[in-house]
Design a protein around this motif. Sequence first.
Motif, PDB file in Angstrom:
ATOM      1  N   ASP A   1     -17.677 -27.920  20.327  1.00 34.82           N
ATOM      2  CA  ASP A   1     -18.654 -27.285  21.211  1.00 34.82           C
ATOM      3  C   ASP A   1     -18.132 -26.030  21.904  1.00 34.82           C
ATOM      4  O   ASP A   1     -18.839 -25.397  22.690  1.00 34.82           O
ATOM      5  CB  ASP A   1     -19.154 -28.280  22.264  1.00 34.82           C
ATOM      6  N   GLY A   2     -16.874 -25.663  21.638  1.00 33.14           N
ATOM      7  CA  GLY A   2     -16.349 -24.409  22.146  1.00 33.14           C
ATOM      8  C   GLY A   2     -16.015 -24.380  23.619  1.00 33.14           C
ATOM      9  O   GLY A   2     -15.831 -23.293  24.181  1.00 33.14           O
ATOM     10  N   ILE A   3     -15.925 -25.548  24.246  1.00 35.86           N
ATOM     11  CA  ILE A   3     -15.589 -25.565  25.668  1.00 35.86           C
ATOM     12  C   ILE A   3     -14.704 -26.772  25.960  1.00 35.86           C
ATOM     13  O   ILE A   3     -14.805 -27.805  25.281  1.00 35.86           O
ATOM     14  CB  ILE A   3     -16.860 -25.599  26.551  1.00 35.86           C
ATOM     15  N   ALA A   4     -13.812 -26.636  26.935  1.00 31.93           N
ATOM     16  CA  ALA A   4     -12.861 -27.707  27.252  1.00 31.93           C
ATOM     17  C   ALA A   4     -13.019 -28.101  28.719  1.00 31.93           C
ATOM     18  O   ALA A   4     -12.522 -27.422  29.615  1.00 31.93           O
ATOM     19  CB  ALA A   4     -11.426 -27.249  26.972  1.00 31.93           C
ATOM     20  N   ILE A   5     -13.719 -29.216  28.947  1.00 27.59           N
ATOM     21  CA  ILE A   5     -13.907 -29.743  30.304  1.00 27.59           C
ATOM     22  C   ILE A   5     -13.451 -31.201  30.293  1.00 27.59           C
ATOM     23  O   ILE A   5     -13.955 -32.002  29.498  1.00 27.59           O
ATOM     24  CB  ILE A   5     -15.370 -29.660  30.752  1.00 27.59           C
TER      25      ILE A   5
ATOM     26  N   LEU B   1     -18.211 -30.399  38.700  1.00 32.00           N
ATOM     27  CA  LEU B   1     -17.030 -29.575  38.451  1.00 32.00           C
ATOM     28  C   LEU B   1     -16.203 -29.391  39.714  1.00 32.00           C
ATOM     29  O   LEU B   1     -14.967 -29.375  39.671  1.00 32.00           O
ATOM     30  CB  LEU B   1     -17.443 -28.213  37.893  1.00 32.00           C
ATOM     31  N   ARG B   2     -16.869 -29.272  40.862  1.00 28.14           N
ATOM     32  CA  ARG B   2     -16.152 -29.117  42.129  1.00 28.14           C
ATOM     33  C   ARG B   2     -15.235 -30.312  42.366  1.00 28.14           C
ATOM     34  O   ARG B   2     -14.065 -30.166  42.728  1.00 28.14           O
ATOM     35  CB  ARG B   2     -17.152 -28.988  43.278  1.00 28.14           C
TER      36      ARG B   2
ATOM     37  N   ARG C   1     -11.120 -30.361  42.443  1.00 30.16           N
ATOM     38  CA  ARG C   1     -10.447 -30.867  43.639  1.00 30.16           C
ATOM     39  C   ARG C   1      -9.474 -31.994  43.303  1.00 30.16           C
ATOM     40  O   ARG C   1      -8.411 -32.121  43.922  1.00 30.16           O
ATOM     41  CB  ARG C   1     -11.483 -31.374  44.642  1.00 30.16           C
ATOM     42  N   MET C   2      -9.813 -32.831  42.336  1.00 29.98           N
ATOM     43  CA  MET C   2      -8.953 -33.965  42.000  1.00 29.98           C
ATOM     44  C   MET C   2      -7.859 -33.594  41.005  1.00 29.98           C
ATOM     45  O   MET C   2      -7.028 -34.448  40.662  1.00 29.98           O
ATOM     46  CB  MET C   2      -9.802 -35.119  41.446  1.00 29.98           C
ATOM     47  N   GLY C   3      -7.838 -32.345  40.547  1.00 29.95           N
ATOM     48  CA  GLY C   3      -6.800 -31.918  39.618  1.00 29.95           C
ATOM     49  C   GLY C   3      -7.019 -32.373  38.207  1.00 29.95           C
ATOM     50  O   GLY C   3      -6.076 -32.417  37.410  1.00 29.95           O
ATOM     51  N   ALA C   4      -8.267 -32.695  37.857  1.00 32.98           N
ATOM     52  CA  ALA C   4      -8.539 -33.202  36.514  1.00 32.98           C
ATOM     53  C   ALA C   4      -8.222 -32.192  35.428  1.00 32.98           C
ATOM     54  O   ALA C   4      -7.906 -32.568  34.288  1.00 32.98           O
ATOM     55  CB  ALA C   4     -10.009 -33.628  36.411  1.00 32.98           C
ATOM     56  N   PHE C   5      -8.285 -30.903  35.739  1.00 34.11           N
ATOM     57  CA  PHE C   5      -7.999 -29.875  34.741  1.00 34.11           C
ATOM     58  C   PHE C   5      -6.497 -29.657  34.547  1.00 34.11           C
ATOM     59  O   PHE C   5      -6.098 -28.971  33.618  1.00 34.11           O
ATOM     60  CB  PHE C   5      -8.633 -28.546  35.176  1.00 34.11           C
TER      61      PHE C   5
ATOM     62  N   ALA D   1      -3.715 -31.847  34.096  1.00 35.06           N
ATOM     63  CA  ALA D   1      -2.881 -32.612  33.153  1.00 35.06           C
ATOM     64  C   ALA D   1      -3.632 -33.864  32.735  1.00 35.06           C
ATOM     65  O   ALA D   1      -4.557 -34.313  33.424  1.00 35.06           O
ATOM     66  CB  ALA D   1      -1.546 -33.000  33.808  1.00 35.06           C
ATOM     67  N   LYS D   2      -3.196 -34.435  31.612  1.00 33.17           N
ATOM     68  CA  LYS D   2      -3.842 -35.659  31.152  1.00 33.17           C
ATOM     69  C   LYS D   2      -3.457 -36.815  32.072  1.00 33.17           C
ATOM     70  O   LYS D   2      -2.450 -36.758  32.793  1.00 33.17           O
ATOM     71  CB  LYS D   2      -3.473 -35.945  29.694  1.00 33.17           C
ATOM     72  N   PRO D   3      -4.259 -37.904  32.066  1.00 35.11           N
ATOM     73  CA  PRO D   3      -4.042 -38.991  33.026  1.00 35.11           C
ATOM     74  C   PRO D   3      -2.646 -39.585  33.016  1.00 35.11           C
ATOM     75  O   PRO D   3      -2.112 -39.930  34.078  1.00 35.11           O
ATOM     76  CB  PRO D   3      -5.085 -40.036  32.599  1.00 35.11           C
ATOM     77  N   SER D   4      -2.033 -39.697  31.863  1.00 38.61           N
ATOM     78  CA  SER D   4      -0.701 -40.320  31.821  1.00 38.61           C
ATOM     79  C   SER D   4       0.313 -39.505  32.599  1.00 38.61           C
ATOM     80  O   SER D   4       1.233 -40.061  33.220  1.00 38.61           O
ATOM     81  CB  SER D   4      -0.238 -40.491  30.370  1.00 38.61           C
ATOM     82  N   ASP D   5       0.176 -38.189  32.592  1.00 39.48           N
ATOM     83  CA  ASP D   5       1.102 -37.337  33.334  1.00 39.48           C
ATOM     84  C   ASP D   5       0.686 -37.181  34.798  1.00 39.48           C
ATOM     85  O   ASP D   5       1.514 -37.247  35.706  1.00 39.48           O
ATOM     86  CB  ASP D   5       1.168 -35.953  32.684  1.00 39.48           C
ATOM     87  N   ARG D   6      -0.589 -36.981  35.019  1.00 38.58           N
ATOM     88  CA  ARG D   6      -1.075 -36.671  36.368  1.00 38.58           C
ATOM     89  C   ARG D   6      -1.111 -37.897  37.272  1.00 38.58           C
ATOM     90  O   ARG D   6      -0.828 -37.824  38.466  1.00 38.58           O
ATOM     91  CB  ARG D   6      -2.483 -36.066  36.256  1.00 38.58           C
ATOM     92  N   LEU D   7      -1.450 -39.066  36.699  1.00 30.12           N
ATOM     93  CA  LEU D   7      -1.646 -40.268  37.509  1.00 30.12           C
ATOM     94  C   LEU D   7      -0.653 -41.374  37.192  1.00 30.12           C
ATOM     95  O   LEU D   7      -0.056 -41.966  38.094  1.00 30.12           O
ATOM     96  CB  LEU D   7      -3.074 -40.800  37.290  1.00 30.12           C
TER      97      LEU D   7
END
Length: 841
Positions: free
Chosen positions: A127-131, A383-384, A388-392, A394-400
């Motif tokens: 789909d050409g987008i990374a969210i 998106l806000r 705010r939660m830093g979802a963009f 890192a992936k969950p294994s690294d971030r959490l």
Amino acid sequence: MKLPSNKILIALCMSGALASCSQSNQANQTVNPIDIWPSVKSAVTKDAAVEQKVASLLAKMTLEQKVAQMIQPELRFVSVEDMRKYGFGSILNGGGSFPDGNKQANVKDWVDLADSFYLAALDDSQDGIAIPSIWGTDGVHGHNNVYGATLFPHNIGLGAANNPELIKKVAEVIAKEVAETGIGWNFSPTVAVARDDRWGRAYESFSEDPAIVKSYAGKYVEGMQGEAGKNFLASDKVVSTAKHFLGDGGTVEGVDQGNNIDSEAELFRLHAQGYVTAIEAGVQTVMASFNTWHGKKMHGNKYLLTDVLKEKMGFDGLVVGDWNGHGQVKGCSNDKCAQAINAGVDILMVPEDWKALYFNTIAQVQSGEIALSRIDDAVTRILRVKYRMGAFDAKPSDRLHVPNKGAIGSISHKEIAQQAVRESLVLLKNNHNILPLKPNLNVLVAGDGADNIGKQNGGWTLTWQGTANVNSDFPNATSIYHGIKQTLEANGGQANLSLDASYTEKPDVAIVVFGENPYAEMQGDIKDGNLEYQAGVKTDLKLLRKLKSEGIPVVSVFLTGRPLWVNKELNASDAFVAAWLPGTEGGSIADVLFSELNGQIKHDFKGKLSFSWPAKPDQTILNVNDQNYKPLFAYGYGLDYNSNQMIPDLNEDLTIKSAAVADELTLFNQAPTLGFDFNLYSQNTKVAVNSNTVSLDAANSVTYKSFNRFVQEDAFELTWSGSQSAGIQLVNPAGFDFSEYAKANSSVSFDLRLQTPVSGQVVFNLATTQGQAFSVDLAKYINSSALGEWQTLNINLSCLNENSETFKQVSNIWSIESDQPNKLSVSKIRIVSNQASQDCP
């Protein structure tokens, strides 16, 4: 006629005395009911850099990508490949839903799956987008879907502790354990104010008093998300959800998902106080409620969701719907609901019908039924929160996960849970100061709750309703008996476990642990207006009276999700402790029941009632500050070891007389009732149905899978491979007395849907504790031509056996067995009395 002054008019509006509060002709000023609601300042303010990122990304998104952000499927009904194709903004796991359907899934299983969904959402090749996608879970008294997690007392117990700082510590623990599994969003706290004890979710409420809920909600959010400017949504924090907006605890007759008819002023005063402090603390999500307000479903209430919550109260996070709650809005279905989106729901929780809802919503925007500006507002909010939660980042294994390794069931977390258990206990009776007990006594520990970790945890524990759990499902937990045994053995005492209170050597004292069996929403509602505990059954009372008649002092530990009328049980007890639903650290109850060997108090009782205790079984609505407030134990009551209060014998003649036989007795509707449980079985194997998907064996002789017919998990599909004769049975080893129903010309009734034509025999079975068994081939009842359609089958008890006394102790009330490849679905198993015909096929 002289009209009231503007000030008086406002007062009348706020009291609900006037039906219309729009205008004062005298003052010629408009009085807006929205002025009842406060403007709330969140500690989390908008960040210009985040807002710019949101606006920039939104501008690049297609309509399809925007709508995908608003769709939230459930784990069992969506795949990683679905996520890669559609790029949904979030997923959830419902109660009893696990990676690969494995109830004992470990941390790695959860994290790997979280990473898979996250990375699939980021894949822009289609789909050409990374969210990134985010994952939400119902961790309402701990990370309660996860094997080995630390589980706390349910909210009703935490409310009795009346300790806001403890609540913050509890939320911090839950956040760390949720984060360790790679999940970044928790659907808690519940800030409902339960006003009718018939409500099956009363235990999810901290108190009948909005003051306690208000003092807790902000602290809980700070513990879950961190504090603005300090550790807000740091790696050991997750997004919090205040729920359910609004008025779920105040429905008529306590009916779950029912109608709240409070005035707007009362709606704010009683039911919205938790949202004030939650928003002040920066809560990022609010969940819409199933209930209606004056007949209008909250999921479709634009005034409350948008005008009040978002605009007047200033909430800038996202509003998420509840499980298919949008489908209950007038004119809507699970797969189509412009009304909910237009009302202000930003994310639609749509477990199964996500694909149809996705395409229907796109079409409704294209037709103008939903304004694109409303879609843009919803996606902006989503998106806000993600930024705010830093979802963009890192992936969950690294971030959490990485920063929180070892959190699940850790010693430090257990210690906080133990503190919560000790502070939640409320001592209702302690005649002759029998407590605390010396730890060198010979103690009989009795009752079906004594060594039952599933029962002490209640609903929302591994399974949605909390049913079908056994002690081995809780590797880091301690039962109440375990704590008593450990305390006694360390001090020269002796603990003897006997569920039926039998013994060989007369004990010094008996501790009897009993109470409500697990339940959750809808299943927990009391429908007959009778708060009497075990009305018409009284097996626990018989046990208490047996011990008293034998001259044994009795200490009762009562497990319950709400105050109940227990005058008879109180009279049969020397001491009585309301232990609520203490969670996995039930062993800590012994810390309070027992003194040191020298008599010194280890831990005193601190708990005080956050719910008033009924003096009569019909006091279903009993709240502090009510007119004619006459409880047995008032709000705030609770003895300690400095109290010297004797509770005299209470009136036992208040039992509500009810008919011996109800028109309909539910055996299964979302979960089994009356102490029954489902088992899959064959001649050599038996497996408890303790998850939403269970197979008997590797050959899949018979497989059980729950699904939604009308509401969540109210039906199940059975599939036989034909490898051997196998079946499913609804069993209660202790047996249940159905003899009065047999006398009343009753049938075992259930709804059945054939998926394929019946192959061979499909046999219905019923059995008693005495070993009597009765069978009938369902082919005699089934309309085989109605494939794919629901049909109701009625098997008259008299057709199985004409002697009603045969049904005095039924251990298997409903069973279906086959040895051929077959597939069928079942819903609404019940006993229906006074059938029109006694004809037997």
